[in-house]
Motif scaffolding. Sequence first.
Motif, PDB file in Angstrom:
ATOM      1  N   ASN A   1      -3.797  -5.131  -9.679  1.00  0.00           N
ATOM      2  CA  ASN A   1      -4.345  -3.901 -10.272  1.00  0.00           C
ATOM      3  C   ASN A   1      -3.356  -3.211 -11.195  1.00  0.00           C
ATOM      4  O   ASN A   1      -3.750  -2.432 -12.066  1.00  0.00           O
ATOM      5  CB  ASN A   1      -4.780  -2.931  -9.169  1.00  0.00           C
ATOM      6  CG  ASN A   1      -6.058  -3.361  -8.470  1.00  0.00           C
ATOM      7  OD1 ASN A   1      -6.829  -4.158  -8.997  1.00  0.00           O
ATOM      8  ND2 ASN A   1      -6.290  -2.831  -7.278  1.00  0.00           N
TER       9      ASN A   1
ATOM     10  N   LEU B   1      -1.705   3.191 -11.895  1.00  0.00           N
ATOM     11  CA  LEU B   1      -3.112   3.186 -11.479  1.00  0.00           C
ATOM     12  C   LEU B   1      -3.893   4.390 -11.995  1.00  0.00           C
ATOM     13  O   LEU B   1      -5.104   4.326 -12.141  1.00  0.00           O
ATOM     14  CB  LEU B   1      -3.213   3.160  -9.947  1.00  0.00           C
ATOM     15  CG  LEU B   1      -3.019   1.820  -9.256  1.00  0.00           C
ATOM     16  CD1 LEU B   1      -3.341   1.944  -7.778  1.00  0.00           C
ATOM     17  CD2 LEU B   1      -3.866   0.733  -9.889  1.00  0.00           C
TER      18      LEU B   1
ATOM     19  N   ASP C   1       0.816  -1.213   0.000  1.00  0.00           N
ATOM     20  CA  ASP C   1       0.000   0.000   0.000  1.00  0.00           C
ATOM     21  C   ASP C   1       0.846   1.258   0.000  1.00  0.00           C
ATOM     22  O   ASP C   1       0.371   2.331  -0.369  1.00  0.00           O
ATOM     23  CB  ASP C   1      -0.956   0.012   1.201  1.00  0.00           C
ATOM     24  CG  ASP C   1      -0.222  -0.115   2.536  1.00  0.00           C
ATOM     25  OD1 ASP C   1       0.746  -0.890   2.608  1.00  0.00           O
ATOM     26  OD2 ASP C   1      -0.635   0.546   3.515  1.00  0.00           O
TER      27      ASP C   1
ATOM     28  N   GLU D   1       3.198   0.724  -4.258  1.00  0.00           N
ATOM     29  CA  GLU D   1       2.365   1.660  -5.027  1.00  0.00           C
ATOM     30  C   GLU D   1       3.195   2.822  -5.538  1.00  0.00           C
ATOM     31  O   GLU D   1       3.079   3.232  -6.702  1.00  0.00           O
ATOM     32  CB  GLU D   1       1.215   2.166  -4.144  1.00  0.00           C
ATOM     33  CG  GLU D   1       0.240   3.088  -4.868  1.00  0.00           C
ATOM     34  CD  GLU D   1       0.633   4.560  -4.821  1.00  0.00           C
ATOM     35  OE1 GLU D   1       0.573   5.228  -5.876  1.00  0.00           O
ATOM     36  OE2 GLU D   1       1.005   5.052  -3.735  1.00  0.00           O
TER      37      GLU D   1
ATOM     38  N   GLN E   1      -4.319  -8.199  -4.487  1.00  0.00           N
ATOM     39  CA  GLN E   1      -5.186  -7.491  -5.429  1.00  0.00           C
ATOM     40  C   GLN E   1      -4.548  -6.181  -5.893  1.00  0.00           C
ATOM     41  O   GLN E   1      -4.673  -5.803  -7.064  1.00  0.00           O
ATOM     42  CB  GLN E   1      -6.543  -7.211  -4.794  1.00  0.00           C
ATOM     43  CG  GLN E   1      -7.559  -6.603  -5.753  1.00  0.00           C
ATOM     44  CD  GLN E   1      -7.775  -7.448  -6.989  1.00  0.00           C
ATOM     45  OE1 GLN E   1      -8.037  -8.649  -6.887  1.00  0.00           O
ATOM     46  NE2 GLN E   1      -7.643  -6.852  -8.165  1.00  0.00           N
ATOM     47  N   THR E   2      -3.858  -5.494  -4.975  1.00  0.00           N
ATOM     48  CA  THR E   2      -3.178  -4.246  -5.348  1.00  0.00           C
ATOM     49  C   THR E   2      -2.173  -4.485  -6.469  1.00  0.00           C
ATOM     50  O   THR E   2      -2.136  -3.745  -7.460  1.00  0.00           O
ATOM     51  CB  THR E   2      -2.467  -3.649  -4.120  1.00  0.00           C
ATOM     52  OG1 THR E   2      -3.451  -3.167  -3.205  1.00  0.00           O
ATOM     53  CG2 THR E   2      -1.561  -2.490  -4.512  1.00  0.00           C
TER      54      THR E   2
ATOM     55  N   ARG F   1      -5.626  -8.304   0.180  1.00  0.00           N
ATOM     56  CA  ARG F   1      -5.720  -6.925  -0.299  1.00  0.00           C
ATOM     57  C   ARG F   1      -4.461  -6.538  -1.071  1.00  0.00           C
ATOM     58  O   ARG F   1      -4.538  -5.919  -2.142  1.00  0.00           O
ATOM     59  CB  ARG F   1      -5.905  -5.992   0.902  1.00  0.00           C
ATOM     60  CG  ARG F   1      -5.982  -4.530   0.580  1.00  0.00           C
ATOM     61  CD  ARG F   1      -7.321  -4.184  -0.024  1.00  0.00           C
ATOM     62  NE  ARG F   1      -7.189  -3.775  -1.426  1.00  0.00           N
ATOM     63  CZ  ARG F   1      -8.204  -3.591  -2.232  1.00  0.00           C
ATOM     64  NH1 ARG F   1      -9.430  -3.791  -1.820  1.00  0.00           N
ATOM     65  NH2 ARG F   1      -8.013  -3.228  -3.479  1.00  0.00           N
ATOM     66  N   HIS F   2      -3.286  -6.935  -0.566  1.00  0.00           N
ATOM     67  CA  HIS F   2      -2.028  -6.594  -1.238  1.00  0.00           C
ATOM     68  C   HIS F   2      -1.849  -7.369  -2.544  1.00  0.00           C
ATOM     69  O   HIS F   2      -1.292  -6.839  -3.511  1.00  0.00           O
ATOM     70  CB  HIS F   2      -0.853  -6.839  -0.293  1.00  0.00           C
ATOM     71  CG  HIS F   2      -0.816  -5.895   0.869  1.00  0.00           C
ATOM     72  ND1 HIS F   2      -0.596  -4.543   0.716  1.00  0.00           N
ATOM     73  CD2 HIS F   2      -1.002  -6.086   2.202  1.00  0.00           C
ATOM     74  CE1 HIS F   2      -0.636  -3.951   1.908  1.00  0.00           C
ATOM     75  NE2 HIS F   2      -0.881  -4.867   2.816  1.00  0.00           N
TER      76      HIS F   2
ATOM     77  N   LYS G   1      -8.442   1.741  -4.719  1.00  0.00           N
ATOM     78  CA  LYS G   1      -7.872   0.571  -5.395  1.00  0.00           C
ATOM     79  C   LYS G   1      -6.703  -0.066  -4.644  1.00  0.00           C
ATOM     80  O   LYS G   1      -6.379  -1.230  -4.881  1.00  0.00           O
ATOM     81  CB  LYS G   1      -7.423   0.958  -6.811  1.00  0.00           C
ATOM     82  CG  LYS G   1      -8.571   1.254  -7.758  1.00  0.00           C
ATOM     83  CD  LYS G   1      -8.094   1.347  -9.185  1.00  0.00           C
ATOM     84  CE  LYS G   1      -9.260   1.527 -10.157  1.00  0.00           C
ATOM     85  NZ  LYS G   1      -8.808   1.578 -11.574  1.00  0.00           N
ATOM     86  N   VAL G   2      -6.059   0.690  -3.756  1.00  0.00           N
ATOM     87  CA  VAL G   2      -4.926   0.152  -3.010  1.00  0.00           C
ATOM     88  C   VAL G   2      -5.289  -0.125  -1.553  1.00  0.00           C
ATOM     89  O   VAL G   2      -5.071  -1.218  -1.044  1.00  0.00           O
ATOM     90  CB  VAL G   2      -3.707   1.111  -3.084  1.00  0.00           C
ATOM     91  CG1 VAL G   2      -2.538   0.565  -2.273  1.00  0.00           C
ATOM     92  CG2 VAL G   2      -3.277   1.295  -4.539  1.00  0.00           C
ATOM     93  N   TYR G   3      -5.876   0.851  -0.891  1.00  0.00           N
ATOM     94  CA  TYR G   3      -6.206   0.688   0.530  1.00  0.00           C
ATOM     95  C   TYR G   3      -7.532  -0.051   0.743  1.00  0.00           C
ATOM     96  O   TYR G   3      -7.763  -0.594   1.816  1.00  0.00           O
ATOM     97  CB  TYR G   3      -6.299   2.047   1.233  1.00  0.00           C
ATOM     98  CG  TYR G   3      -5.128   2.969   1.045  1.00  0.00           C
ATOM     99  CD1 TYR G   3      -3.863   2.483   0.657  1.00  0.00           C
ATOM    100  CD2 TYR G   3      -5.247   4.341   1.257  1.00  0.00           C
ATOM    101  CE1 TYR G   3      -2.797   3.337   0.486  1.00  0.00           C
ATOM    102  CE2 TYR G   3      -4.180   5.196   1.096  1.00  0.00           C
ATOM    103  CZ  TYR G   3      -2.960   4.702   0.698  1.00  0.00           C
ATOM    104  OH  TYR G   3      -1.895   5.553   0.527  1.00  0.00           O
TER     105      TYR G   3
END
Length: 557
Positions: A371, A438, A306, A310, A367-368, A364-365, A455-457
């Motif tokens: 993305n 992104l 995150d 990023e 998926q980041t 979550r990470h 999209k990140v958090y």
Amino acid sequence: MTVTKPLTDLEIAYNAEMKPISEIARNAHIPEDALEQYGRYKGKIDPAKIPGEPKGKVVLVTATNPTPAGEGKTTVTIGLSDALKQLNQKVMVALREPSLGPVFGIKGGATGGGYAQVLPMEEINLHFNGDFHAITTANNLISAIIDNHIHQGNELNIDPRRIIWKRVLDMNDRALRKVVVGLGGPTQGIPREDGFDITVASEIMAVFCLATSLEDLKERLSNILIGYTYDRKPVFVRDLGIEGALTLILKEAFKPNIVQTIEGTPALIHGGPFANIAHGCNSIIATQTARKLADIVVTEAGFGADLGAEKFMDIKARKGGFHPDAVVIVTTIRALKMHGGVEKSELTKENVSALLKGISNLERHVQTVRNFGIEPIVAVNRFITDTEDEIQALLNWAKTKNVRIARTNVWEEGGKGGIDLAKHVLEVLNEPKQFAPLYDLSDSIEQKITTIVQKVYGGAGVVFADQAKKQLKQIEENGWSNLPICMAKTQYSLSDHPKLLGCPQGFTITVREIIPKLGAGFLVCLTGEIMTMPGLPKAPAALKMDVDEKGNAVGLF
């Protein structure tokens, strides 16, 4: 029965047999006239004397949100490079330099651990080749010139109340966050409010790490915004006429440093911005130099995906003109249990249900990274307290979610413990990528920040404090909107609340300030209670440090 006490990282480093840096450089095909030796085991490389184009593939190592238990991201980065070397790959590792603030604070050094370290560990963690001192000096020269200019008549009409440039020190010192300078009468200067940041938060550090050449470094330094006039017009370093002097201070530091891992893999260590208050990546010049010399460059970005990852992809890769060809997400069973609600004191006990709950943070990470158009590999950094049921639960999750995963044990085994991970990386390097940042730079500032938050958090949206709204309007009026965003946020949580672990839902991020960093070329957004000058803990690591009768360090980690 005699129980043998495990060696500390420092003891392992002292027992390692290093090769002369000239031999490391020669094996890496670095021209003899490009190497400048700093003693027997350290050196600098003149990038202007390295022929060819940067063609090596980049492996980015990131992590889940870190916990006080420690995840070992740097250790895995170093161990992975050694594993790739064992698989006969032409590889280099590219890392950031440690800051003295965390070395003497709570986090410790940044040279890896166990049998996956860069050497000489003691010297890298303490001063190294003087780069941070040069950056600190350059930053504070700007401050000295500003105050002298005002004292000598203030030809530029600088408003002392609207100077945004701060002094810096490479130490955690909360007492310096807000100070008053110029006290003591007319001969001492003009009194005004000032403050200190830690050196790694300085814009000079960001400029240093994002410049692509000495000429670009000078240009970026000239573009640094230092404040505003009484009629609110911006004032830049170029208006002070000192960009040449600043470049002079930094010209030797700007050359990447070369050292080695315990297993003799060449390592370029250069620059050191934190990822929670800056962009968290080593220098572009070091990464590109490594890409000229090696087929694979293993690098890392600070804290979790995150933050560092990023920023690597939205700031560094965009500015450097390259992208990661593979991304590794480091996690531990302990960290996932903590994200699942387990207290630090209870992490050694098996708790599969908490692990499964905490996996939401890892997911979550993953998926980041997806993305950005890249399929990640999860590296499970092994700890002795991990149980087979816990490991199997994580492996089953990965299989269900179609996530590549590899167990690593590089702390104990060095490169050998990273072979499985290295094989996964080599597979991914040969697969097609659809990388893209992104957001577009032409998007509005609000739109760019919202994209990162959602999209990140995984957050719901963004709230702008009154001061941030005023700064936003000023940035737009000055035409500075077309810049990437550098979020300053707690590393411990996906949100801006450090105690909100796991994968929180429905939260908003509050942006309290937006600071234009025009030399670096990004906008820093301060969120939550993040500080650009950290403080020391109640019991700093410095309390355990000493020097023995032979002059060797004691208690450094």
